[in-house]
Design an enzyme around this catalytic site. Structure first.
Site, PDB file in Angstrom:
ATOM      1  N   GLY A   1       0.808  -1.217   0.000  1.00 17.84           N
ATOM      2  CA  GLY A   1       0.000   0.000   0.000  1.00 17.84           C
ATOM      3  C   GLY A   1       0.838   1.262   0.000  1.00 17.84           C
ATOM      4  O   GLY A   1       0.513   2.247   0.667  1.00 17.84           O
ATOM      5  N   LEU A   2       1.918   1.222  -0.768  1.00 17.72           N
ATOM      6  CA  LEU A   2       2.710   2.424  -1.033  1.00 17.72           C
ATOM      7  C   LEU A   2       3.269   3.117   0.205  1.00 17.72           C
ATOM      8  O   LEU A   2       3.370   4.349   0.229  1.00 17.72           O
ATOM      9  CB  LEU A   2       1.889   3.431  -1.866  1.00 17.72           C
TER      10      LEU A   2
ATOM     11  N   ASN B   1       9.546   6.254  -9.172  1.00 20.89           N
ATOM     12  CA  ASN B   1       8.223   5.658  -9.359  1.00 20.89           C
ATOM     13  C   ASN B   1       7.209   6.500  -8.587  1.00 20.89           C
ATOM     14  O   ASN B   1       7.292   6.622  -7.364  1.00 20.89           O
ATOM     15  CB  ASN B   1       8.277   4.212  -8.848  1.00 20.89           C
TER      16      ASN B   1
ATOM     17  N   ASN C   1       3.251   5.415 -11.831  1.00 19.05           N
ATOM     18  CA  ASN C   1       2.610   4.170 -11.434  1.00 19.05           C
ATOM     19  C   ASN C   1       1.106   4.346 -11.487  1.00 19.05           C
ATOM     20  O   ASN C   1       0.488   4.844 -10.547  1.00 19.05           O
ATOM     21  CB  ASN C   1       3.097   3.807 -10.023  1.00 19.05           C
TER      22      ASN C   1
ATOM     23  N   CYS D   1      -1.095   0.565  -9.241  1.00 18.88           N
ATOM     24  CA  CYS D   1      -0.982  -0.088  -7.941  1.00 18.88           C
ATOM     25  C   CYS D   1      -2.345  -0.641  -7.527  1.00 18.88           C
ATOM     26  O   CYS D   1      -3.328   0.085  -7.448  1.00 18.88           O
ATOM     27  CB  CYS D   1      -0.496   0.881  -6.870  1.00 18.88           C
TER      28      CYS D   1
ATOM     29  N   THR E   1       1.466  -5.705 -10.669  1.00 17.79           N
ATOM     30  CA  THR E   1       0.963  -6.979 -10.134  1.00 17.79           C
ATOM     31  C   THR E   1      -0.485  -7.266 -10.534  1.00 17.79           C
ATOM     32  O   THR E   1      -1.262  -6.369 -10.822  1.00 17.79           O
ATOM     33  CB  THR E   1       1.080  -6.976  -8.609  1.00 17.79           C
TER      34      THR E   1
ATOM     35  N   GLY F   1      12.051  -7.935  -9.904  1.00 11.77           N
ATOM     36  CA  GLY F   1      11.612  -7.625  -8.554  1.00 11.77           C
ATOM     37  C   GLY F   1      11.672  -8.824  -7.628  1.00 11.77           C
ATOM     38  O   GLY F   1      12.721  -9.173  -7.091  1.00 11.77           O
TER      39      GLY F   1
HETATM   40  C1  LIG Z   1       6.520  -5.948  -2.294  1.00 14.12           C
HETATM   41  C2  LIG Z   1       6.256  -5.269  -3.601  1.00 14.12           C
HETATM   42  C3  LIG Z   1       6.052  -3.882  -3.654  1.00 14.12           C
HETATM   43  C4  LIG Z   1       5.811  -3.242  -4.865  1.00 14.12           C
HETATM   44  N1  LIG Z   1       5.653  -1.888  -4.883  1.00 14.12           N
HETATM   45  C5  LIG Z   1       5.518  -1.251  -6.082  1.00 14.12           C
HETATM   46  C6  LIG Z   1       5.483   0.164  -6.141  1.00 14.12           C
HETATM   47  O1  LIG Z   1       5.590   0.850  -5.133  1.00 14.12           O
HETATM   48  N2  LIG Z   1       5.330   0.763  -7.354  1.00 14.12           N
HETATM   49  C7  LIG Z   1       5.225   0.016  -8.509  1.00 14.12           C
HETATM   50  O2  LIG Z   1       5.090   0.576  -9.584  1.00 14.12           O
HETATM   51  N3  LIG Z   1       5.279  -1.324  -8.474  1.00 14.12           N
HETATM   52  C8  LIG Z   1       5.422  -1.980  -7.290  1.00 14.12           C
HETATM   53  N4  LIG Z   1       5.506  -3.351  -7.269  1.00 14.12           N
HETATM   54  C9  LIG Z   1       5.396  -4.097  -8.527  1.00 14.12           C
HETATM   55  C10 LIG Z   1       6.773  -4.452  -9.098  1.00 14.12           C
HETATM   56  O3  LIG Z   1       7.520  -3.302  -9.392  1.00 14.12           O
HETATM   57  C11 LIG Z   1       6.621  -5.300 -10.370  1.00 14.12           C
HETATM   58  O4  LIG Z   1       5.842  -4.582 -11.297  1.00 14.12           O
HETATM   59  C12 LIG Z   1       5.940  -6.613 -10.103  1.00 14.12           C
HETATM   60  O5  LIG Z   1       6.307  -7.123  -8.851  1.00 14.12           O
HETATM   61  C13 LIG Z   1       6.234  -7.671 -11.163  1.00 14.12           C
HETATM   62  O6  LIG Z   1       7.608  -7.960 -11.254  1.00 14.12           O
HETATM   63  P1  LIG Z   1       8.312  -9.183 -10.449  1.00 14.12           P
HETATM   64  O7  LIG Z   1       7.478 -10.394 -10.687  1.00 14.12           O
HETATM   65  O8  LIG Z   1       9.694  -9.257 -10.999  1.00 14.12           O
HETATM   66  O9  LIG Z   1       8.291  -8.789  -9.003  1.00 14.12           O
HETATM   67  C14 LIG Z   1       5.752  -3.995  -6.048  1.00 14.12           C
HETATM   68  C15 LIG Z   1       5.948  -5.388  -6.008  1.00 14.12           C
HETATM   69  C16 LIG Z   1       6.214  -6.024  -4.810  1.00 14.12           C
HETATM   70  C17 LIG Z   1       6.428  -7.500  -4.803  1.00 14.12           C
END
Ligand SMILES: Cc1cc2nc3c(=O)[nH]c(=O)nc-3n(C[C@H](O)[C@H](O)[C@H](O)COP(=O)(O)O)c2cc1C
Ligand SMILES: Cc1cc2nc3c(=O)[nH]c(=O)nc-3n(C[C@H](O)[C@H](O)[C@H](O)COP(=O)(O)OP(=O)(O)OC[C@H]3O[C@@H](n4cnc5c(N)ncnc54)[C@H](O)[C@@H]3O)c2cc1C
Ligand SMILES: Cc1cc2nc3c(=O)[nH]c(=O)nc-3n(C[C@H](O)[C@H](O)[C@H](O)COP(=O)(O)OP(=O)(O)OC[C@H]3O[C@@H](n4cnc5c(N)ncnc54)[C@H](O)[C@@H]3O)c2cc1C
Ligand SMILES: Cc1cc2nc3c(=O)[nH]c(=O)nc-3n(C[C@H](O)[C@H](O)[C@H](O)COP(=O)(O)O)c2cc1C
Ligand code: FES
Ligand code: FES
Lengths: 308, 257, 308, 257
Positions: C77-78, C104, C131, C134, C197, C269
């Protein structure tokens, strides 16, 4: 729970009566023949047969399967012998068992769907599962299922001709599945089943070719479970008709998770490729959970999630 | 499904392993050309079972051999299994090779991992004149030459790089033979291009040919329809399924492309 | 490839110049400090920092993570210290390294987004990653990113004020991602990044509670890879601006798969939680693949898929 | 990340194992209260690492003990590891307990798996008067009583069912003690309700209390912000992170709810 109070597993999914809530998912169980060598099909609540069309279909070019982390992509493309051969050859086989028959029906056009429903309404089956969600065919399938007008038109036309419980199978490849679900309900669906596969793709970096001959395919298996549970939960809270949940179920515990989220029954597909006994075993595992937790009636499990 | 005890693991080459399973059930039921669908653990990277052919059956001590090459995550995990552990197998699955009648003659043509199922086939036709033509990439990749030579009346090896036997393709060995011999059946298993050439050669000469096809599989039992393979259907084609209708087909029925 | 022709890994993603195409994904890498103990951050092409908002945010109630087959759900939740503290404390830290900084940026309202872009345009960063995707906040985020009018309004307003390369991050929770991508392009995005996600949910059957304190969360990790590859491929074929691909990448091979599908660069990520060295190692693995396959320039990998 | 050799696996009870790692690196660096983040194989069911506390450190032979209970797929896989194999660990991670000054007195209060990190803490305060109050479900679940009694000046056990020691909660043992003693610090690790009660007791009496918190983790190093835990922030609260700011916190800082 006292010994006398054995878990009651019977469910009635809007007219589809089954002795337990476990159904083999369409496309993963053929017409039941293959797995009849592995266990007694009467152990299951129901069998949703391979997706049927009016005419026989040859299906897509191979390879039709790719493995992905915790899941598979398939692009079978509704290969099937056509609805008439199904009625003639497969129903008599399945009817030897005490198991509900769900006829999974697809079409390329609205008229196809209506014809399928007319034909199947006269057949000896227990439910028609309208597949408005196949990602592997060019026409029909997901195209209808991913917009409200699309789903409304097919379901309402089919409803007029349908004399069996009408279950509508939804695609997860949409922005808001509750809108699609509500449109299906409003158009006359008796129940909903979800999720069909998620559109995906895999590339062989050695050859640089898509692994699937059809480039894209449908993702299923454990990998999709959290998406499926979420959608079942959202849909169960958005409509008042029963929901059948599926997507990655690999055990009775997974099945319980879907029922807690709101599913009245569940389907199991991909996990059966790895262990065919997951189909019958899940029935016992659901009963075991109920007994441990004091649920006498499986219907009480549906939606028994406790929110924070 | 069935849990079969691994009694031996042998490394036959850099990347080829023999796994010996103790199983009266399999020795009694397995026919040449059939396969097992084996679970390779619970890894994230190899969710599905892997199809591996029956390579040999020893009724005497109740063991069955499978031989496999490490190709990716699934076979890698298989290769890490240890004697004493149990393998989770479905099978024997699929349709076997049809044998040649006693007194007849047969040629098996195998390429790489396609050679493995042919060993047991030869063993089950003791009263047939048996020729084995085996193709490998290079001398280091040649496996089970001794086993093959002990069950074949005649064995020839080809390597792509000429490091052992004939320098060139195994199809050339067959071509040469067919100039002077007319076997009752040719059995072929290996890479698609090789199978196509052999099949065309045989059909051209009116010699029966049985091919063992490969395709990526899902269920392994005919329920999911993913293991499609083109089959002649009048002037057109339809898709048949390797796991249930095959893996062994009459060469005339298959469309190679 | 002759020894002299060492693979050239440099990329220019619409003005975001990096020495290699591997970026740490937002939210999984903090502001880089934590992983600086594990490897030299200068090995990476870029770092996309934790999602920033105008004001500090506390984030959602725990538990914020659930494990699913081959993936995780998160509902952070940011949580972040706000854009001003980022500029003051974090940029100077990251600037010690030879690595591109992607900020971001999130907001609850259109005005928030515009303010963020104005503020960040004056900061010492290399790219703004909007972003719009989210799934873990009530307002803003995915709400904007899942409709064409939503994305058009935010991107076009931000464009007016933006003096940095503007990358727009897309959500996969949509029916047709190419429409959203085209809307973002038309509204002035310099590049796109995807996927964020997928909305998911998991239930603890022992307690019957959702595992996440926020009930639903975002799915990431290997499980989502085939969906992400498919979307990258679709989007790369639908727009003419560069696409940065992500979703489940766990190795250089996975990164190559995304680039073949059309990505100009990649983000990693979740896989870094399991093995932090996946970030730097992937760079070498991409180079290794290029050398083996005879690609001199990494840009030639993008879209080098060979269709059937 | 770091590959550490497993030199011993011991089953301490039905579902509790001790894994002994040979690692000079860890014996030199690990402090009480810190944890390791361990990879539990490559299974579909346990993708993430699992946090497990340092339970004991033996500088003499360069080994480190971790003790864990089988709770789910991750710990189950850990329990299947064999001596000779290498564990893939990150850490030591997190902030350690702050020791009491020599000559002072300390009480540790542990419940179930929360007892494990307290052993090493006691060992590192040899010149402190040390009391260990340990709570378990039942007598069969009691582990490492001997180890605790050897490093504590006084040890008391409570079991929920009264099958060993005090019949009731370990918090009751503490309450009784605090009527007559005033330790320089109370250290607590265990289930949340227990930690809350102990913390409230101590704060009420003005006794310093250090708590070791648990939360599901992602990265284990402070990068992902998932391991949130409520921390007092003026009249309000904010979320701090167990892996990096913790797992050990001053009891006064934590909001239990
Ligand atoms: C714990 C967590 C926090 C994340 N926070 C953000 C975020 O703040 N801003 C954003 O654009 N994406 C966020 N993401 C999404 C990732 O940047 C990425 O788009 C997504 O996890 C898919 O890539 P991955 O499978 O390699 O993790 C978050 C992902 C995770 C797992
Ligand atoms: C009926 C049948 C019998 C077989 N018998 C043997 C045998 O006796 N010994 C042996 O070593 N191999 C045999 N194979 C091939 C074997 O199944 C594959 O090598 C194996 O599945 C690869 O799995 P992997 O995870 O190691 O590699 P993956 O990473 O899955 O694949 C590596 C390579 O193998 C190919 N491949 C993957 N799955 C299959 C499949 N199901 N069929 C064909 N190719 C595939 C891929 O295209 C890729 O090039 C047989 C295949 C079939 C269909
Ligand atoms: C800092 C820290 C130190 C720990 N030290 C030890 C230790 O020394 N010995 C020990 O046995 N256990 C310890 N734990 C708990 C241990 O991490 C969990 O039991 C383990 O992660 C469960 O994994 P699993 O796959 O076996 O079970 P899962 O199926 O993942 O979970 C089983 C149960 O454990 C809970 N759980 C899952 N992950 C965590 C987590 N990260 N933290 C807390 N609870 C969790 C779940 O809520 C569930 O009830 C510690 C946890 C933390 C945060
Ligand atoms: C090989 C294969 C074929 C499928 N064919 C159909 C089909 O014909 N009709 C249909 O409605 N769904 C079909 N599906 C989707 C499944 O019925 C199910 O919705 C999906 O696989 C998710 O469940 P699972 O993860 O348990 O497999 C197919 C799935 C697979 C894997
Ligand atoms: S693998 Fe399922 S039909 Fe052949
Ligand atoms: S687990 Fe990632 S911040 Fe604590």
């Amino acid at each position: 729970m006292p010994e006398a109070m054995k878990a009651d597993l019977r469910v009635d999914v809007a007219g589809l009566r089954m002795k337990n809530p476990v159904i083999a998912a369409s496309g993963t169980f053929g017409f039941g023949r293959e797995y009849a060598d592995y266990f007694d099909l009467s152990l299951l609540g129901g069998v949703s047969v391979k997706g049927l069309t009016l005419e026989p279909r040859r299906g897509n070019r191979p390879p039709r399967i790719a493995e992905t982390p915790g899941g598979i992509l398939n692009s079978v493309g509704l290969q099937n012998p056509g609805v008439h051969k199904f009625i003639e050859r497969e129903i008599p086989f399945l009817r030897q068992y005490d198991v509900a028959i769900l006829a999974n029906a697809s079409g390329s056009t609205l008229e196809d769907y209506v014809s399928m429903v007319e034909i199947l309404s006269d057949a000896d089956i227990d439910c028609i599962e309208l597949n408005l969600s196949c990602p592997n065919v060019k026409q029909g399938g997901m195209t209808f299922g991913s917009s409200c007008p699309g789903i409304t038109s097919v379901v309402s036309e089919c409803r007029k001709k349908c004399r069996k419980p009408l279950m509508v199978k939804l695609t997860p490849n949409v922005t808001d599945i509750t809108e699609i679900a509500k449109a299906a309900e409003a158009a006359g669906a008796d129940s909903l089943s979800l999720i069909n596969t998620l559109l995906g793709m895999a590339i062989d970096i050695e050859t640089r070719r898509p692994i699937l001959g059809n480039t894209m395919g449908g993702l299923s298996g454990p990998a999709v479970k959290p998406i499926a549970v979420r959608m079942v939960w959202q849909v169960a809270n958005a409509v008042s008709i029963p929901v059948v949940g599926m997507g990655g179920i690999s055990s009775g515990s997974d099945a319980v998770e879907f029922m807690l989220a709101g599913a009245a029954a569940v389907m199991i597909g991909t996990a059966g490729f790895v262990d065919p006994l997951v189909w019958p075993k899940s029935v016992g595992e659901i009963a075991g959970y109920m007994e441990k937790k004091g649920f006498a009636d499986v219907q009480a499990l549906s939606g028994a999630i406790r929110l924070w | 499904m069935h849990r079969e005890r691994i009694v031996r693991m042998e490394r036959l080459s850099d990347d080829i392993f023999r796994m010996v399973l103790q199983s009266g059930r399999l020795t009694e039921s397995a026919k040449p050309g059939q396969f097992l669908n084996i679970r390779c653990g619970h890894s994230l990277q190899a969710y599905l079972r892997r199809p591996i052919s029956i390579c040999d059956v020893h009724a005497g001590d109740g063991t069955v051999d499978i031989v496999f090459q490490i190709r990716g995550p699934g076979t890698e995990l298989l290769g890490e299994m240890k004697p004493g552990e149990e393998a989770d197998v479905m099978g024997p699955l699929g349709n076997p090779f049809k044998p040649v009648n006693p007194g007849g003659s047969a040629i098996v043509v195998g390429g790489g991992i396609g050679t493995f199922p042919l060993l047991y086939l030869l063993r089950t036709m003791p009263e047939v004149k048996r020729t084995a033509l085996l193709g490998f990439r290079t001398a280091g990749a040649v496996v089970m030459a001794k086993e093959f030579s002990s069950v074949a009346d005649c064995m020839e090896i080809a390597t792509d790089d000429g490091s052992l036997g004939h320098h060139g393709f195994v199809t050339e060995l067959l071509e040469k033979r067919l100039r002077t011999e007319r076997p009752d059946c040719v059995y072929v298993c290996g890479p698609m291009p090789m199978m196509r050439i052999v099949t065309e050669q045989c059909i051209g000469m009116g010699i029966p040919v049985q091919v063992s096809m490969e395709q990526r599989m899902g269920c392994g039992v005919g329920a999911c329809l993913v293991c499609a393979c083109k089959k002649r259907d009048g002037d057109d084609f339809s898709y048949t399924h390797v796991c249930r209708e095959g893996p062994v087909f009459d060469g005339r029925d298959i469309v190679f492309d």
